[in-house]
Scaffold this active site. Structure first.
Site, PDB file in Angstrom:
ATOM      1  N   GLN A 169      36.074  28.423  35.840  1.00  0.00           N
ATOM      2  CA  GLN A 169      35.335  29.732  36.722  1.00  0.00           C
ATOM      3  C   GLN A 169      34.035  30.099  35.791  1.00  0.00           C
ATOM      4  OE1 GLN A 169      38.228  32.703  38.195  1.00  0.00           O
ATOM      5  NE2 GLN A 169      39.552  31.130  39.373  1.00  0.00           N
ATOM      6  N   HIS A 236      38.795  33.823  35.236  1.00  0.00           N
ATOM      7  CA  HIS A 236      39.029  35.380  35.914  1.00  0.00           C
ATOM      8  C   HIS A 236      38.028  36.335  34.334  1.00  0.00           C
ATOM      9  CE1 HIS A 236      42.988  35.253  37.727  1.00  0.00           C
ATOM     10  NE2 HIS A 236      41.839  35.549  38.676  1.00  0.00           N
ATOM     11  N   GLU A 328      40.578  43.474  47.169  1.00  0.00           N
ATOM     12  CA  GLU A 328      40.199  45.127  47.175  1.00  0.00           C
ATOM     13  C   GLU A 328      38.649  45.930  47.539  1.00  0.00           C
ATOM     14  OE1 GLU A 328      42.534  46.582  43.538  1.00  0.00           O
ATOM     15  OE2 GLU A 328      44.379  46.374  44.609  1.00  0.00           O
ATOM     16  N   TYR A 338      42.804  50.928  37.762  1.00  0.00           N
ATOM     17  CA  TYR A 338      43.124  50.446  39.701  1.00  0.00           C
ATOM     18  C   TYR A 338      44.416  49.939  39.894  1.00  0.00           C
ATOM     19  CZ  TYR A 338      39.153  53.007  40.485  1.00  0.00           C
ATOM     20  OH  TYR A 338      38.020  53.942  40.272  1.00  0.00           O
ATOM     21  N   TYR A 349      50.758  32.870  44.639  1.00  0.00           N
ATOM     22  CA  TYR A 349      50.313  31.851  45.160  1.00  0.00           C
ATOM     23  C   TYR A 349      51.348  31.563  45.653  1.00  0.00           C
ATOM     24  CZ  TYR A 349      45.382  32.892  43.749  1.00  0.00           C
ATOM     25  OH  TYR A 349      44.320  33.966  43.322  1.00  0.00           O
TER      26      TYR A 349
END
Ligand code: HEC
Length: 460
Positions: A169, A236, A328, A338, A349
């Protein structure tokens, strides 16, 4: 994210359902002795807290036993996600109405619009921002920084970029102009930086530079993790950048190591606040905390890939990828936690539980919890004047669900939500054009590769 296979047996939660619930609610949740869990209107409603309570405490008067002594809180929580996924798949037209394409016109609640493709590229577009003259600067994750001219031409990549490792990613991600770009020429980039030449260890880095003669010059690293936080994890990274009052805010995801999000001594899973030249503001919330990184502004984030500032209130809003369920929308406040991975509306998953908790004292609740996940990505408040009824609404892109949601906020609350686009591709980023149109960066899917930049124009 909803896949029918989840209903037909993949994942631990499906086995829990089949073992304990199917006998009454049916193998596919369509009912039997007990009612259908896919009915549009459940008798008790479908709030996640209500679903959890019914499973935990049962409905003794109706013939459903309590499962509190049979199932753990984590398993109950996983079942709630499973039911919500099933409901979303079954009630696909529930809630916001799908935009309908009719001769190229999309009809939505407030405005009808057309999509205009302004550029197509072979790479995976990640971030975009506009020059004052209306040209657009955009990144491709592969490591290209290109300019889209107002006449539709796309340039080669700007030369002389810093070392960027495109893997998983990661790659070249965010791009943002300094608010005073016209005076100082600064352009900011966020990318996955290799620790050294040929290293597969990376971390998200923020740098600034200027573009002169289509070449990156005056490079300055604005923020960089210390070496030991460079990892081989390929996911991430975050990250978005916004500016406010001379400060720069950016995000880094948990890099796949979820407990790091609760660790104030390490970069993953945080929102950061630094000066636009990289100095650390002395009024940051954790500057006096002996172990914390002083640049942290908020923490407990999984992977925030959308961030924008409300044009009137100045509040920072952020979208964060949940796991399976639990995407979110958060209102970012100074020093707040958070909650990831201590609280989450999602599960792993593979259907196994992450946590039994969806709330906890001292941890922030999301303003919106998208379960099933849409894979929330770039966001933008609409600030143009072409769509008067959309002003200050938040536009939210979804990757996996291939959607754009319009969210109407009232203070701290989301009061209305509508899907305005569906099935066009993975929505990576959203921006306001200087022409008043809303721009989308879309990563194309299925057998097509590459990306397109489209703009949303009013249909008269
Ligand atoms: C012995 C049969 C039986 C079993 C087993 C059972 N239920 Fe139920 N359940 C019922 C009945 C009967 C109701 C009452 C309302 C209805 O008919 O839907 C109900 C209601 C519910 C409701 C509320 C529906 C609404 O419309 O508000 C939920 C949610 C629910 N069950 C979930 C579950 C889950 C999850 C499991 C497995 C952990 C489970 N149930 C196991 C019989 C059962």
């Amino acid at each position: 994210m909803v896949s029918v296979s989840l209903l037909s047996g993949q994942g631990a939660v499906s086995r829990i359902y089949q073992q304990h619930c199917a006998v009454c609610h049916g193998a596919e949740m369509r009912g039997g002795l007990g009612g259908s869990l896919l009915a549009r209107d459940l008798i008790h409603g479908d709030h996640p807290g209500t679903l959890a309570r019914i499973i935990r405490e049962g409905l003794p008067d109706d013939g459903m036993q309590a499962f509190r002594n049979v199932l753990s809180e984590e398993e109950i929580h996983a079942l709630v996600v499973y039911i919500r996924e099933g409901r979303a798949a079954a009630l696909d037209d529930r809630g916001p109405r799908t935009a309908r394409q009719d001769e190229g016109v999309f009809e939505t609640e407030e405005h009808n619009y057309r999509l205009e493709v302004v550029a197509e590229t072979a790479g995976e577009i990640w971030g975009m921002d506009f020059f004052p003259n209306g040209d657009m600067l955009f990144t491709e994750k592969e490591g290209n920084l290109r300019i889209l001219r107002t006449d539709g031409r796309v340039t080669d990549s700007v030369a002389n970029l810093p070392p960027i490792l495109h893997h998983g990613q990661g790659g070249l991600m965010e791009v943002a102009f300094h608010p005073d770009y016209e005076e100082n020429g600064w352009v900011y980039l966020a990318y996955s930086e290799p620790l050294a030449e040929n290293s597969r260890r990376t971390q998200t880095t923020v740098a600034r530079g200027r573009i002169v003669d289509h070449t990156w010059v005056d490079h300055e690293t604005i923020w960089r993790a210390v070496d030991r936080f460079y990892t081989t994890a390929r996911h991430h990274f975050g990250t978005r950048i916004v500016f406010q009052d001379g400060y720069l805010f950016f995000t880094i995801g948990d890099r796949g190591d979820r407990n790091e999000a609760q660790n104030l001594a390490s970069p993953p899973g945080n929102t950061f606040r630094i000066h636009d030249d990289g100095r650390i503001p002395q009024d940051n919330p954790f500057v006096d905390h002996p172990d914390a990184l002083p640049e942290i502004w908020s923490y407990g984030h999984r992977n925030a890939q959308g961030m924008d500032i409300h044009p009137e209130t100045g509040v920072i809003w952020q979208t964060e990828h949940g796991p399976r369920g639990g995407d979110e929308l958060n209102r970012i406040r100074r020093g707040r936690n958070y909650g990831w991975p201590v609280i989450s509306f999602g599960i792993n998953y593979n259907g196994t539980p992450i946590t039994e908790l969806t709330e906890k004292e001292g941890m922030e609740q999301p303003v919106i919890d998208w379960t099933p996940s849409i894979a929330v990505c770039g966001i933008a408040f609409y600030t143009g004047d072409r769509f008067p009824k959309w002003r200050n609404n938040l536009f939210v892109g979804g990757l996996a669900a291939e959607v754009v949601h319009r969210v109407v906020l009232d203070g701290d609350k989301a009061v209305h939500e509508e899907v305005i686009l569906r099935n066009r591709g993975r929505i990576r980023d959203i921006a306001n054009g200087p022409d008043g149109y809303l721009y989308l960066a879309i990563n194309l899917t299925r057998n097509q590769r590459g990306s397109e930049i489209v703009r949303i124009k009013p249909a008269d």
